[in-house]
Design an enzyme around this catalytic site. Structure first.
Site, PDB file in Angstrom:
ATOM      1  N   HIS A 157      -3.354  38.591 -11.802  1.00 44.27           N
ATOM      2  CA  HIS A 157      -2.572  39.813 -12.058  1.00 44.27           C
ATOM      3  C   HIS A 157      -3.445  41.055 -12.203  1.00 44.27           C
ATOM      4  CE1 HIS A 157       1.486  38.013 -12.634  1.00 44.27           C
ATOM      5  NE2 HIS A 157       0.751  36.928 -12.790  1.00 44.27           N
ATOM      6  N   ASP A 365      -6.268  49.220 -12.104  1.00 42.77           N
ATOM      7  CA  ASP A 365      -5.082  48.461 -12.514  1.00 42.77           C
ATOM      8  C   ASP A 365      -4.693  47.512 -11.387  1.00 42.77           C
ATOM      9  OD1 ASP A 365      -2.933  47.772 -14.146  1.00 42.77           O
ATOM     10  OD2 ASP A 365      -2.334  49.860 -14.498  1.00 42.77           O
TER      11      ASP A 365
HETATM   12  C1  GDG Z   1      -0.834  43.309 -15.962  1.00 36.36           C
HETATM   13  C2  GDG Z   1      -1.738  44.115 -15.010  1.00 36.36           C
HETATM   14  C3  GDG Z   1       0.169  44.272 -13.403  1.00 36.36           C
HETATM   15  C4  GDG Z   1       5.119  49.082 -22.179  1.00 36.36           C
HETATM   16  N1  GDG Z   1       5.456  49.582 -23.389  1.00 36.36           N
HETATM   17  C5  GDG Z   1       6.592  48.942 -23.751  1.00 36.36           C
HETATM   18  C6  GDG Z   1       6.929  48.024 -22.742  1.00 36.36           C
HETATM   19  N2  GDG Z   1       6.005  48.145 -21.801  1.00 36.36           N
HETATM   20  C7  GDG Z   1       6.050  47.372 -20.541  1.00 36.36           C
HETATM   21  C8  GDG Z   1       6.263  48.270 -19.352  1.00 36.36           C
HETATM   22  C9  GDG Z   1       5.778  47.370 -18.216  1.00 36.36           C
HETATM   23  C10 GDG Z   1       4.693  46.524 -18.909  1.00 36.36           C
HETATM   24  O1  GDG Z   1       4.825  46.719 -20.314  1.00 36.36           O
HETATM   25  C11 GDG Z   1       3.298  46.972 -18.529  1.00 36.36           C
HETATM   26  O2  GDG Z   1       3.055  46.491 -17.231  1.00 36.36           O
HETATM   27  P1  GDG Z   1       1.871  47.040 -16.356  1.00 36.36           P
HETATM   28  O3  GDG Z   1       2.016  46.494 -14.998  1.00 36.36           O
HETATM   29  O4  GDG Z   1       1.932  48.531 -16.358  1.00 36.36           O
HETATM   30  O5  GDG Z   1       0.522  46.620 -17.073  1.00 36.36           O
HETATM   31  P2  GDG Z   1      -0.145  45.312 -17.809  1.00 36.36           P
HETATM   32  O6  GDG Z   1       0.542  44.967 -19.059  1.00 36.36           O
HETATM   33  O7  GDG Z   1      -1.583  45.686 -17.952  1.00 36.36           O
HETATM   34  O8  GDG Z   1       0.033  44.104 -16.775  1.00 36.36           O
HETATM   35  C12 GDG Z   1      -0.898  45.054 -14.153  1.00 36.36           C
HETATM   36  C13 GDG Z   1       0.951  43.364 -14.338  1.00 36.36           C
HETATM   37  O9  GDG Z   1       0.069  42.535 -15.114  1.00 36.36           O
HETATM   38  C14 GDG Z   1       1.889  42.444 -13.570  1.00 36.36           C
HETATM   39  O10 GDG Z   1       1.179  41.680 -12.639  1.00 36.36           O
HETATM   40  O11 GDG Z   1       1.067  45.196 -12.804  1.00 36.36           O
HETATM   41  O12 GDG Z   1      -1.730  45.745 -13.234  1.00 36.36           O
HETATM   42  O13 GDG Z   1      -2.724  44.847 -15.755  1.00 36.36           O
HETATM   43  O14 GDG Z   1       6.790  46.501 -17.785  1.00 36.36           O
HETATM   44  O15 GDG Z   1       7.612  48.626 -19.256  1.00 36.36           O
HETATM   45  N3  GDG Z   1       8.022  47.241 -22.783  1.00 36.36           N
HETATM   46  C15 GDG Z   1       8.836  47.351 -23.881  1.00 36.36           C
HETATM   47  N4  GDG Z   1       8.549  48.206 -24.923  1.00 36.36           N
HETATM   48  C16 GDG Z   1       7.454  49.015 -24.884  1.00 36.36           C
HETATM   49  O16 GDG Z   1       7.236  49.791 -25.822  1.00 36.36           O
HETATM   50  N5  GDG Z   1       9.953  46.605 -23.955  1.00 36.36           N
END
Ligand code: GDG
Length: 476
Positions: A157, A365
């Protein structure tokens, strides 16, 4: 249809159909498992005084969840250690934060062996096994050593970094060798896949075969790009839920006619939040006319609080927003609202919809799902503008965003100015193109394409047909 076994570090028990507490990945995994009548196996998130080989099994929303506890030492060395103090920073190009401790490496190996030991009795001969993420790279090898002949796939990921970085890891060859025990290894983008291929060709003396698969360490695997998506329609629908509409209305009122720039991130140094604040400060310093007319809402949810780099970052971020606000704010206007509280997905959907500009500016990312959620939450008649880092995997797909270099405060400040001034017609046409992609390449398409590739691997193994050796590929 084959049974699917998904293995990930943490397991989030599925919520009932329609419940919204789950993240996109957890939701897709539960949906995949329902269709394939599978098992989701991983760490419970709990510690136990002593490893006892016990597994706890429960059924939730049609999915079988099997979890194990870990000893405190395992959590420290495997999770907080090798996963989050070694691999995470290194794979995000933060060699300065990477800690290379032998005890972390041995904890990582020990926990992966335990995962395999616990999982083996649950595996039936025709099951497809899908291992998730950097915590579990050696799991395939551990399963093979215990006799698993199944099709086993791995999905990373996070980014796969340049080979010069991988080479700083003691025993890096061993880590990469472990990837060759999988039939398929998946990455979000072709860039991450090519970086892996480059390591194999140049560091491991491997070969690329004519069918795209890679041969090294006496084994063959197939590296492929599978860009992850979100449940686009489901997320869009959250904006129309009661809580989503309430949060939208609350934000609109609180904006008081100002334009809102929005950042939503896990609090992590890879997300470029400090650089984003500095870019916003630069914008305000250069464009006096924007003062009082805009503000930045940054929602950063703390994670991995036991790792020093995360505590340090939280302190630095608060100091930075405090300084910028202290110098720039006026009695009735605060430029940065920075909050660390967790919000529900409905609340987030409403906030995304209320934003004029989203700032998704990670320094590195794997993909970044926030960029896709922002697009899914927009009002098509009056959509907001996405400012997106070229170093997020998402930039490979979302070309109609304003693509920026997040290391340059001037570049980001210019993009914000452009976003704020963008005519409605241009906003609509960019949004439409972005939405078409987000809707088409959604989380279900990701799941289906990975599983199809794993099934094809299984069928090939049943009828072996060796590919022709093409020789090392030269890089341009
Ligand atoms: C890894 C990889 C890849 C955030 N604050 C809250 C909340 N979030 C949710 C967002 C989003 C998720 O967290 C973050 O996803 P990302 O993709 O931006 O980043 P990572 O957590 O680092 O994920 C990344 C991912 O895996 C999938 O393969 O895209 O590159 O680093 O969904 O909405 N959700 C809630 N409350 C919050 O305050 N419910």
């Amino acid at each position: 249809m084959s049974r699917l076994i998904v293995v990930s570090n943490r397991v989030t028990p599925p919520a009932p159909e329609g419940a919204s507490s789950q993240g996109g990945l957890a939701m897709a995994i539960s949906a995949a498992l329902r269709e394939y009548s599978g098992i989701w196996f991983g760490w419970s998130g709990q510690s136990t005084p002593q490893y006892n080989g016990q597994i706890s099994v429960q059924r939730a929303s049609g999915v079988t969840i099997a979890t194990m506890d870990l000893e405190e030492q395992d959590i420290q060395e495997y999770y907080n250690g090798f996963a989050n103090r070694t691999l995470w920073p290194l794979f995000h190009y933060r060699i300065d934060l990477t800690q290379y401790e032998r005890s972390y490496g041995s904890g990582y190996a020990r926990v992966n062996a335990r995962f395999a030991e616990m999982l083996m009795p649950l595996i039936a001969p025709k099951d497809l096994i899908w291992v998730q993420d950097y915590h579990l790279i050696p799991l395939g090898r551990e399963l093979r050593e215990r006799g698993a002949k199944n099709a086993i796939g791995f999905f990373l990921h996070i980014p796969w970094p340049a080979r010069e970085l991988v080479a700083t890891l003691p025993r890096h060859r061993q880590l990469v060798e472990a990837m060759f025990h999988y039939d398929v290894v998946g990455f979000h983008t072709e860039e991450w896949r090519d970086a892996f291929v480059s390591y194999v060709l140049h560091e491991a003396g491997g070969m690329q075969l004519s069918d795209g698969s890679l041969r090294a360490f006496g084994r063959t695997t197939r590296p492929q790009a599978f860009p992850i998506g979100i449940d686009a329609k489901g997320f869009s629908a959250l904006t129309q839920s009661e809580a989503g509409m309430e949060s939208y209305a609350r934000m609109q009122e609180s904006k008081a006619g100002r334009k809102m720039l929005l950042g939503v991130d896990r609090l992590d140094y890879s997300k470029g939040i400090e650089e984003r604040f500095l870019a916003f400060e630069r914008l305000l310093a250069e464009s006096e006319e924007l003062k009082r007319k805009i503000f930045l809402l940054q929602i950063s949810t703390p994670t991995r609080g036991e790792v020093d780099a995360y505590q340090d970052m939280l302190a630095r971020l608060d100091a930075l927003s405090g300084r910028i606000n202290g110098v720039t704010a006026e009695m009735d206007w605060i430029p940065i609202r920075s909050i660390h509280r967790i919000h529900t997905r409905e609340e987030l959907a409403g906030v995304y919809r209320a934003a004029e500009v989203a700032l998704v500016t990670p320094l590195r990312d794997g993909m970044n799902l926030v960029a896709k959620e922002f697009v899914a939450a927009q009002d098509e008649e009056d959509p907001g503008v996405l400012v997106l880092s070229r170093f997020a995997g998402a930039a490979q797909q979302m070309k109609e965003a304003l693509i920026v270099n997040p290391f340059s405060v001037e570049d980001v400040a210019d993009a914000i100015r452009k976003a704020l001034a963008m005519p409605l017609e241009e906003r609509r046409s960019r949004w439409r193109a972005l939405w078409d992609g987000v809707e088409r390449d959604d989380i279900f398409a990701w799941r289906d394409s990975f599983v199809a590739s794993l099934e094809a691997a299984r069928d090939r193994t049943a009828k072996p047909r060796p590919g022709r050796i093409a020789g090392p590929r030269r890089e341009g």
